[in-house]
Scaffold this motif. Structure first.
Motif, short mmCIF file in Angstrom:
data_model
loop_
_atom_site.label_atom_id
_atom_site.label_comp_id
_atom_site.label_asym_id
_atom_site.label_seq_id
_atom_site.Cartn_x
_atom_site.Cartn_y
_atom_site.Cartn_z
N PRO A 383 0.80 -1.24 0.00
CA PRO A 383 0.00 0.00 0.00
C PRO A 383 0.82 1.28 0.00
N ALA A 384 2.08 1.21 0.44
CA ALA A 384 2.90 2.41 0.48
C ALA A 384 3.09 3.02 -0.91
N ALA A 385 2.95 2.22 -1.96
CA ALA A 385 3.12 2.72 -3.32
C ALA A 385 2.05 3.74 -3.69
N SER A 386 0.89 3.70 -3.02
CA SER A 386 -0.19 4.64 -3.34
C SER A 386 -0.33 5.72 -2.27
N MET A 387 0.72 5.96 -1.51
CA MET A 387 0.67 6.94 -0.42
C MET A 387 0.46 8.36 -0.96
N GLN A 388 -0.44 9.09 -0.32
CA GLN A 388 -0.66 10.50 -0.60
C GLN A 388 -0.44 11.27 0.70
N THR A 389 0.06 12.50 0.58
CA THR A 389 0.31 13.31 1.77
C THR A 389 -0.27 14.70 1.60
N THR A 390 -0.59 15.33 2.70
CA THR A 390 -1.12 16.69 2.70
C THR A 390 -0.93 17.28 4.08
N LEU A 391 -1.00 18.60 4.16
CA LEU A 391 -1.00 19.28 5.46
C LEU A 391 -2.41 19.68 5.88
N VAL A 392 -3.38 19.46 4.99
CA VAL A 392 -4.76 19.82 5.28
C VAL A 392 -5.35 18.74 6.19
N GLN A 393 -5.72 19.13 7.40
CA GLN A 393 -6.22 18.17 8.37
C GLN A 393 -7.74 18.09 8.30
N THR A 394 -8.26 16.88 8.33
CA THR A 394 -9.70 16.65 8.30
C THR A 394 -10.23 16.53 9.72
N PRO A 395 -11.22 17.32 10.10
CA PRO A 395 -11.73 17.23 11.48
C PRO A 395 -12.43 15.90 11.72
N GLY A 396 -12.49 15.51 12.98
CA GLY A 396 -13.10 14.25 13.36
C GLY A 396 -14.59 14.22 13.07
N GLU A 397 -15.05 13.05 12.63
CA GLU A 397 -16.47 12.88 12.32
C GLU A 397 -17.31 13.10 13.57
N GLY A 398 -18.43 13.85 13.42
CA GLY A 398 -19.31 14.10 14.54
C GLY A 398 -18.99 15.37 15.30
N THR A 399 -17.86 16.02 15.00
CA THR A 399 -17.50 17.26 15.68
C THR A 399 -18.19 18.44 14.99
N THR A 400 -18.26 19.55 15.71
CA THR A 400 -18.87 20.74 15.13
C THR A 400 -18.05 21.25 13.95
N GLN A 401 -16.73 21.01 13.98
CA GLN A 401 -15.88 21.44 12.86
C GLN A 401 -16.23 20.66 11.59
N ALA A 402 -16.41 19.33 11.73
CA ALA A 402 -16.79 18.52 10.57
C ALA A 402 -18.18 18.92 10.07
N LYS A 403 -19.07 19.18 10.99
CA LYS A 403 -20.43 19.59 10.62
C LYS A 403 -20.41 20.90 9.86
N ALA A 404 -19.60 21.86 10.33
CA ALA A 404 -19.51 23.15 9.66
C ALA A 404 -18.96 23.01 8.25
N GLN A 405 -17.91 22.20 8.10
CA GLN A 405 -17.34 22.02 6.78
C GLN A 405 -18.32 21.35 5.82
N GLN A 406 -19.11 20.42 6.32
CA GLN A 406 -20.10 19.77 5.48
C GLN A 406 -21.19 20.74 5.06
N LEU A 407 -21.64 21.59 5.99
CA LEU A 407 -22.65 22.60 5.64
C LEU A 407 -22.12 23.56 4.57
N LEU A 408 -20.86 23.96 4.73
CA LEU A 408 -20.26 24.85 3.73
C LEU A 408 -20.15 24.16 2.37
N ALA A 409 -19.73 22.88 2.38
CA ALA A 409 -19.60 22.15 1.13
C ALA A 409 -20.95 21.98 0.44
N ASP A 410 -21.99 21.70 1.22
CA ASP A 410 -23.33 21.54 0.64
C ASP A 410 -23.87 22.86 0.08
N GLY A 411 -23.56 23.96 0.77
CA GLY A 411 -24.12 25.25 0.35
C GLY A 411 -23.30 25.96 -0.70
#
Length: 730
Positions: A383-411
């Motif tokens: 699996p290491a052959a398909s490794m991708q990296t980023t500094l953009v951190q994804t908030p934990g599922e169920g948190t208000t941060q994840a909820k806010a990002q989903q609302l923004l993405a939908d709107g």
């Protein structure tokens, strides 16, 4: 080195009260300094001199943004309604007014302001940008709690409300329940290894002193420089793991000497002179690997590496001074009760059973064992052959941060969570930005380009580019390159591109270019050190090649879990995605040092047996029998410490801790305890080959042979000619 450490151990044991007091004063002083001098930490990753960093600094200066932390409070109207309806508009204004009165807040934008609206095209979703007067690391818990409380109360009403952004992210801390479980597991393993709770507790306490001083020292440093919030966690994680292990090796050797009938004072000094030599050598390899991070020229990596390396130095000093001092107080109580007055045993009477059978199978079936282990590690590494990296951190599922990002993405579309900014400087900057906006809008993956915003003096302007894809997607990363190509050489102004994804791209490119230099330097220095230690060319090469297998397997397992989502529930993973960009290089630096630890501790006992005159295979079996039990305990302890940071760890630490935990298991139990002895058995006497033109190299004497051979009390030594003779019947 062995004689020097012997005298140091004897001195620490004789002056144990002074040594203990000095370390306690150092710990108290570090605690006082941390309480009075520590400052805020940062959660942002950037590299001075990169285009995205330059543009970010210019934006703060040209547009007087102040650099304060921000949060986006997202609000969504009830189903079938629009926020612009009079009743809903009044609710929006009321919420914005309340947000503006939060402690520490300087402004809260009105999403319904006709001059700068932030409302979705269907008028159902909007967001207010809340700006604080302090940087993200300076937001207090009370300010954060007040914001989150206001959002939670608003969410209980008719609107759906959530918040994301820097201001909502608490600084990660050390000492949570999962980390405590890791320490408890380490204590249990120590108690089982020693058969004595007193010795186990002593081991843990001395390690705690070292890691405490190291972590508190990092906290003091935050008062004088800006450090990443993960720096202290990384130093604590490594310091605790190696501190326990280094003390374990010295205590284990001391117990062996006591069982041989040696008096306590001589036993302590001998343990420091022998096992302490291996500890110092191992500590140097870890130090080289961590301090070597400074060569990549990335400030936050340099800070992490130097902080962790300094903690390793403290752990080594604790092991060779404080540990022998405390051992002097404990006397023979480090042994189980039934062994304190037991008759003296010969080496041949001990270290039998499981480990004897293990090494017997490996040395007899070395070829099939090698093939099976290599195939297994190769499969895990796929699996290491398909490794991708980023500094953009994804908030934990169920948190208000994840909820806010989903609302923004939908709107507004996914790209609103990772906007890019094009900055123009020059006398015609506004006009240039206006012309460039049309061309930018035609690029692939561009959803929206806002009208140019000039600064007060009119010599700078910025465009906000909203991608169609999310901030961690490859399409957005490609857009960064397309934007820079489009604006390269644009007439009328100097241009820059910045934004979260742009910073991530720049850091990734810097890491990619620095990695080869780092590997050559660190591996090269470690090879030289290991050649001096073992006076052999094949042994260090086998150790380094084994590390490459460890690295591939650890990266492969990490990609499978964190990127592909396999067994993600086992590590409390909320969402999958690319690995944090720091993970590979930190893994290389940390795992290489720790892998060489096990190489030194295990193979040094084999080398010691070979030096005393044992044939190649017999030396492997004897050294393995003596060292394997303590290496197993050390690996399990280090695994438990790293694993303790996984379930509740923040996004940056979680993947790094997981990779280190898996890497430790693979390296200790597969590479060092299977591949290395099997390869050495296959090589026979050739494993200890050193060219004649290199025999002038100094002898480091990690095994402490100078302490025994000098007075003839143990074994016989062979000449160089005898040691280089090929064993035709291994």
């Amino acid at each position: 080195m062995a004689r020097l450490l012997y005298r140091l151990g004897a001195g620490a044991q004789r002056h144990r009260l002074l040594v203990v007091l000095v370390w306690l004063v150092a710990l108290a002083g570090a605690g006082l300094g941390a309480a009075t001098l520590s400052g805020p930490t940062s959660d942002s990753f950037s590299i001075p001199g990169q285009e995205s960093s330059i543009a970010r600094d210019k934006l703060q200066k040209e547009f007087d943004s102040g650099g304060g932390a921000t949060a986006k409070v997202v609000m969504k109207a009830p189903d079938g309604q629009q926020l612009t309806a009079p009743a809903n508009a009044a609710e929006v204004k009321s919420l914005v007014s309340e947000l503006g009165e939060q402690p520490g807040v300087t402004t809260a934008s009105d999403p319904l302001n006709p001059g700068a609206p932030t409302v979705s095209p269907d008028r159902t979703t909007a967001y207010s940008t809340v700006t604080y007067g302090s940087a993200a690391g300076e937001i207090t818990s009370d300010q954060r709690s007040a914001l989150l409380g206001t959002v939670e109360r608003a969410d209980d009403g008719a609107f759906t409300v959530a918040v994301s952004g820097q201001a909502t992210m608490a600084t990660p801390s050390v000492g949570g329940p999962m980390e405590a479980i890791g320490v408890i597991v380490a204590l249990v393993i120590l108690a089982m290894t020693y058969g004595s709770l007193v010795a186990a507790g002593m081991n843990l306490i001395t390690a705690g002193v070292g890691v405490g001083i190291g972590a508190l020292g990092v906290s003091i440093a935050t008062g004088f420089m800006e450090l990443q919030s993960t720096t202290s966690i990384l130093a604590t994680m490594l310091g605790l793991a190696v501190g326990i292990d280094y003390a374990l090796f010295i205590i284990n050797r001391h117990r062996q000497e006591l069982r041989r009938g040696t008096d306590v004072e001589t036993s302590v000094a001998t343990a420091v002179g022998t096992a302490g030599s291996a500890v110092v050598t191992a500590g140097i390899t870890v130090f080289i690997a961590l301090a070597g991070l400074s060569v990549v020229g990335i400030p936050f990596l340099t800070q992490m590496g130097i902080a962790a390396a300094a903690t390793i130095v403290v752990a080594v000093l604790v092991a060779i001074t404080l540990v022998p001092a405390v051992l002097g107080y404990l006397g023979r109580r480090v042994l189980p009760r039934k062994q304190r007055d037991a008759p003296v045993e010969a080496d041949s009477q001990r270290e039998r059973g499981f480990y004897q059978g293990w090494i017997g199978v490996i040395t007899r079936r070395r070829v099939p064992v090698l093939l099976i282990a290599l195939v297994a590690l190769g499969v895990v590494a796929v699996p290491a052959a398909s490794m991708q990296t980023t500094l953009v951190q994804t908030p934990g599922e169920g948190t208000t941060q994840a909820k806010a990002q989903q609302l923004l993405a939908d709107g507004f579309g996914p790209g609103v969570n990772g906007p890019l900014v094009a900055l123009f400087e020059g006398s015609d900057a506004p006009q240039t930005a206006q012309r460039a906006g049309g061309a930018i809008a035609e690029l692939d993956d561009v959803a929206t380009v806002t009208p140019p915003v000039p600064n007060a003096s009119g010599d700078a302007a910025m465009l906000t580019v909203i991608p169609e894809s999310g901030p961690a997607s490859r399409a957005t990363e490609q857009l960064v390159g397309d934007l820079r190509s489009e604006l390269d050489g644009v007439a009328g102004a100097e241009s820059y591109v910045t934004g979260t994804t742009a910073v991530s791209v720049d850091v990734a490119q810097a890491l990619d270019s620095a990695l080869p230099v780092y590997l050559v330097l660190v591996v090269g220095l470690a090879l030289v050190l290991l050649v001096l230690v073992f006076r052999s060319i094949p042994v260090p090469l086998v150790g380094v090649l084994g590390f490459l297998l460890t690295l591939g397997a650890a990266l492969g397992a990490t990609v499978a879990v964190f990127q592909w989502g396999w067994l993600s529930g086992a590590v409390s993973l909320d969402s999958t995605g690319p690995l944090i960009s720091l993970t590979p290089i930190l893994m290389i630096g940390i795992l290489f040092g720790l892998a060489m630890d096990y190489q030194v501790f295990l193979v040094s006992r084999m080398h010691e047996a070979h030096h005393r005159g044992h044939a190649s295979r017999e030396a492997i079996v004897t050294g393995f029998r003596q060292a394997a039990p303590v290496v197993v305990a050390a690996a399990l302890i280090m695994f438990s410490v790293f694993a303790g940071f996984v379930p509740a760890g923040n996004a940056t630490i979680k993947s790094i801790a997981f990779a280190l935990a898996i890497g430790i298991l693979v390296d200790a139990f597969v590479v060092r305890m299977v591949l290395v002895p099997a390869t050495l058995a296959l090589l026979g006497e050739r494993a200890w080959w050193l060219p004649r033109w290199l025999r002038w190299l100094p002898v480091l004497d990690v095994e402490g042979t100078a302490l025994t051979d000098g007075d003839g009390t143990r074994g016989e030594t062979r000449s160089d000619e005898e040691r280089t003779r090929v064993d035709v019947n291994p």
